[in-house]
Design an enzyme around this catalytic site. Structure first.
Site, short mmCIF file in Angstrom:
data_model
loop_
_atom_site.label_atom_id
_atom_site.label_comp_id
_atom_site.label_asym_id
_atom_site.label_seq_id
_atom_site.Cartn_x
_atom_site.Cartn_y
_atom_site.Cartn_z
N HIS A 48 0.72 -1.43 0.03
CA HIS A 48 0.30 -0.38 -0.01
C HIS A 48 0.59 1.59 -0.34
O HIS A 48 0.97 2.27 -1.56
CB HIS A 48 -1.10 0.01 1.08
CG HIS A 48 -1.72 0.97 1.41
ND1 HIS A 48 -2.39 1.39 0.32
CD2 HIS A 48 -1.56 2.43 2.39
CE1 HIS A 48 -2.94 2.96 0.64
NE2 HIS A 48 -2.78 3.10 2.45
N HIS A 72 3.11 7.21 5.23
CA HIS A 72 2.17 8.19 5.70
C HIS A 72 1.45 7.09 6.87
O HIS A 72 0.03 7.60 7.63
CB HIS A 72 1.39 8.37 4.48
CG HIS A 72 0.77 7.04 3.91
ND1 HIS A 72 0.88 6.55 3.06
CD2 HIS A 72 -1.09 6.74 3.75
CE1 HIS A 72 -0.23 5.65 2.27
NE2 HIS A 72 -1.14 5.64 3.41
N GLU A 76 0.25 5.99 12.68
CA GLU A 76 -1.69 5.72 12.52
C GLU A 76 -1.83 3.70 12.72
O GLU A 76 -2.44 3.21 13.89
CB GLU A 76 -2.19 5.61 11.53
CG GLU A 76 -4.03 5.58 11.61
CD GLU A 76 -4.87 5.81 10.38
OE1 GLU A 76 -4.32 6.11 9.60
OE2 GLU A 76 -5.72 5.37 10.41
N ASP A 77 -0.89 3.30 11.80
CA ASP A 77 -1.50 1.08 12.09
C ASP A 77 0.28 0.83 12.70
O ASP A 77 -0.05 -0.18 12.59
CB ASP A 77 -1.31 1.01 10.59
CG ASP A 77 -2.81 1.67 9.59
OD1 ASP A 77 -3.42 2.09 10.48
OD2 ASP A 77 -2.48 1.62 8.67
N ASP A 139 -3.22 8.38 -1.41
CA ASP A 139 -3.33 7.06 -0.54
C ASP A 139 -5.20 6.64 -0.50
O ASP A 139 -5.33 5.74 -0.69
CB ASP A 139 -3.69 7.66 0.84
CG ASP A 139 -3.87 6.58 2.29
OD1 ASP A 139 -3.47 5.54 2.01
OD2 ASP A 139 -4.61 6.97 3.62
N ASP A 259 -25.23 10.73 -26.70
CA ASP A 259 -24.07 11.55 -26.53
C ASP A 259 -22.63 11.46 -26.02
O ASP A 259 -22.46 12.35 -25.69
CB ASP A 259 -24.34 13.14 -27.07
CG ASP A 259 -25.08 13.62 -25.35
OD1 ASP A 259 -25.55 12.87 -25.00
OD2 ASP A 259 -24.76 15.00 -25.92
MN MN Z 1 -2.92 4.40 4.19
#
Ligand code: MN
Length: 720
Positions: A48, A72, A76-77, A139, A259
């Site tokens: 990712h 990034h 957070e993770d 992201d 169209d």
């Molecule tokens: Mn991410």
């Protein structure tokens, strides 16, 4: 899975001096921190951040942004702290990673107030460093690309959030390519059935549409080449989501969408764009209301292009966008195109015009306590189609973008619209055609007894204002036609020593009116006023034939009525407004001699005194009337000019710049090749008056290679 080497390769292509060492350290750090984590797809989590970094490198962003792409998710993770990131990679990277993390923690829900709050936070993060949002967008793009691995509820929530929050933001930043992809993916997950049936339909007709694309592309390429315009032509099926929105907007069924094929002509200069437009309009008939000039009037996100929809000989409608290479790049990449990797300008400064709206937004959010009001203001800038304004008492009124003070007045009350003579916007007096902006406080100034002008129809945007103005004008027009008809008849009767008043009181006029199929006298007068009926026809029923004949000898016509034209700001003395319009054959310009002509059923047409059509035998001299200009300095008039020139390189540029030097707009250009290396160029210009036109013509004549310059006066067969 993207490999780290792919990213390095991409960056070195546009930035050979990039700090690859920094990137490698970020890559190793991220790999270590995310070790053992797995994505829902079953791939290692690292896939990712690598994909996000690749998207950022594809957008040619700086090394810091790409490094943040790799890092990034570490705060957070994983167990990594902001301080650690800072100690390894410095404050810049740590700040941006923290900013991205902060945004990820914002709980998005669909409630309007909460959304407003969240958008506010995102925008605040952007003001710190725009790269925060660019990384966040990359992201989101990768998460949308891999959305199929989530369960249906999550798919729906994320897709909805993408449409509600990210798409408008990405659109405001002008990133057309990413916007299209996000919309496509959101559509796929939010409305899978509609998506599939639309896709099937397009797939089914693929053979036909590919053939069509090939054919039109070839015609475009050939004609551009023939006219010496170097251009790249692309044909494509439009973005599925935009087709879907059209179905919803127009309430049509899938089978009625026809169209969905569009073309792009990419040229080298803005001048070539207009020239290409002229060529295209010579090839196929344009649909006038679909033409948009975003070159002269760029969208707030800097998008520029000419849009036109045309009808092929077989009756298919298709859109063509015409733009330069530069404009194309901005349309696709938006903000990412402005910021080259070398410039370290990722924090908006006071000089950045494009960030004015961002700062305004932040100032606004500090003042406004009510989240709903804040949402209104956001909608204006993010959803560009709506404008929110206020009455002096604070009532919110929303309008389509481009709506004016007049639209505002009619939205409150019909009479307020009719009697509107001015307005104060945010306390300042403004012209009536002023387009409203978000947050404007609008106060309407009225004058009792005042009425709307036909000019207003040119700039009002709402159908309510338009229909109310038309109603009023029709009523007035009838009143005027009655008055004019009365005068015409009265004059003719006087020549025969009769009085209209007497005939009226004796009921003879009513008698003739009913003989001619009119219900009342006023209908008869109105028919006379419009020229549907001649005074002589009426007289022949009123007076005995002997009396008529002796007076038939020709008499020069004295000025009948000195009328005042308001239409297009040409005024004819005496009366005001209505029943008058410019003859299309000669389009008179202020300062030149003009003559009015009472047409059979369309009121008075105003011709240039030099117009060849006035000499035409079809024109009855008895119907000519004296008209006169009343000047309005702010108005400009279309005039067509034809230039006969030697066909050599750079001529178009010289001509357009000579015209630009005279502060003149070019509304259209058409070009024709003539034998012997000569060309004929027809320009539709907007000029103020005859002096202005003379100046333009003489400066064009001064250009080397220009053989002759002439104003175009068209000979028409019919009387107009
Ligand atoms: Mn991410």
């Amino acid at each position: 899975m993207i490999r780290f080497e792919d990213i390095v390769e991409e960056i070195l292509r546009y930035n050979p001096e990039a700090d690859i060492d920094l990137l490698r350290r970020a890559y190793i750090f991220s790999a270590r921190e995310h070790r053992g984590q797995v994505r829902l797809s079953g791939e290692p989590y690292l896939s990712h951040p690598l994909a996000v970094a690749k998207i950022l490198a594809d957008k040619r962003l700086d090394v810091i942004s790409v490094a943040v792409g790799l890092l990034h998710d570490v705060i957070e993770d994983t167990l990594t702290t902001r301080e650690e990131v800072e100690s390894y990679f410095g404050a810049d990277i740590a700040n941006i990673v923290a900013g991205v993390t902060k945004i990820s923690k914002i709980p998005f829900t669909s409630q309007e107030e909460i959304q407003a709050e969240n958008l506010r936070k995102m925008i605040l993060a952007m003001v710190d460093d725009i790269r925060v949002i660019l990384v966040k967008i990359a992201d989101r793009l990768h998460n949308m690309r891999t959305l199929q691995f989530h369960n249906p509820e999550q798919q729906e929530r994320i897709a909805r959030e993408t449409l509600d929050i990210y798409v408008p933001l990405v659109n405001r930043l002008g990133m057309g390519k990413i916007k299209n992809e996000l919309e496509y993916l959101a559509f796929l997950h939010l409305y899978p059935e509609n998506f599939q049936s639309l896709k099937n339909k397009i797939e089914k007709e693929k053979k036909v549409s590919q053939g069509f694309i090939k054919k039109i592309t070839r015609i475009l390429e050939t004609n551009m080449r023939k006219n010496k315009i170097s251009a790249k032509v692309e044909g494509r099926v439009k973005n599925l989501y935009s087709i879907y929105q059209k179905i919803l907007r127009q309430k049509i069924s899938l089978d009625e969408v026809y169209d969905y094929i569009a073309f792009r002509v990419i040229t080298n200069s803005a001048g070539d764009c207009y020239a290409a437009l002229g060529i295209i309009h010579n090839l196929w008939s344009p649909i006038p209301e679909r033409f948009k000039d975003y070159i002269a009037m760029p969208k707030p996100n800097k998008y520029q292009s000419l849009h036109t929809s045309v009808i092929s000989k077989e009756g298919s409608v298709f859109e063509i966008q015409i733009r330069t290479k530069e404009m194309h790049k901005i349309a696709e990449e938006g903000i990412a195109a402005h910021w080259k990797y070398k410039e370290k300008k990722f924090i908006p400064t006071a000089e950045d015009q494009e960030f004015l709206w961002l700062r305004q937004m932040v100032e606004w959010q500090q003042e406004v306590k009510d989240p709903r009001e804040f949402m209104h203001s956001l909608k204006v800038d993010l959803y560009q189609d709506e404008v929110y304004t206020f009455t002096p008492k604070g009532m919110v009124k929303s309008f389509p973008r481009g709506a004016t003070v007049i639209d505002f007045a009619y939205s409150i009350h019909t009479e307020l619209g009719h009697q509107c003579v001015g307005a104060r916007v945010n306390g300042k007096l403004v012209p009536l055609k002023t387009a409203l902006k978000n947050g404007d406080i609008v106060e309407i100034i009225t004058s009792p007894g005042h009425g709307p002008s036909r000019d207003w129809l040119v700039f009002v945007k709402t159908s309510r204002a338009r229909s109310k103005i038309k109603q009023w004008l029709n009523r007035k027009e009838r009143e005027r036609s009655i008055e004019l008809g009365k005068k015409l008849l009265e004059k003719e009767l006087k020549r025969h020593h009769h009085s209209l008043k007497k005939l009226l009181s004796k009921g003879e006029i009513r008698e003739v009116a009913s003989q001619l199929g009119h219900l009342q006298e006023n209908d008869l007068f109105s028919a006379l006023g419009y020229g549907n009926l001649s005074p002589r026809q009426v007289l022949s029923r009123l007076l005995p034939p002997e009396e008529l004949e002796e007076k038939e000898a020709f008499q020069p016509l004295p000025p009948l009525v000195r009328r005042k034209l308001v239409e297009k700001k040409v005024l004819v003395k005496g009366h005001d407004d209505l029943l008058t319009y410019f003859a299309r054959c000669c389009n008179p310009i202020p300062g030149e001699r003009i003559i009015g002509y009472i047409t059979r059923n369309r009121g008075i047409s105003v011709h240039s005194a030099d117009c060849p059509n006035l000499m035409n035998l079809l024109y009855d001299t008895a119907r000519m009337i004296e008209v006169e200009w009343e000047l309005d300095k702010d108005h400009s008039y279309p005039v067509e000019v034809s230039i006969y020139l030697e066909d050599r390189p750079g001529m178009l540029a010289k001509i357009t710049s000579a015209i630009a030097n005279q502060k003149t707009n070019i509304k259209n250009i058409t070009q024709k090749e003539v034998e012997g290396k000569k060309a004929l160029l027809n320009l539709l210009l907007e000029v103020k008056d005859i002096q202005h036109l003379r100046k333009i013509v003489s400066s064009l004549r001064g250009i080397k290679g220009v053989i002759e310059v002439k104003r175009v006066l068209r000979q028409t067969l019919a009387v107009s």
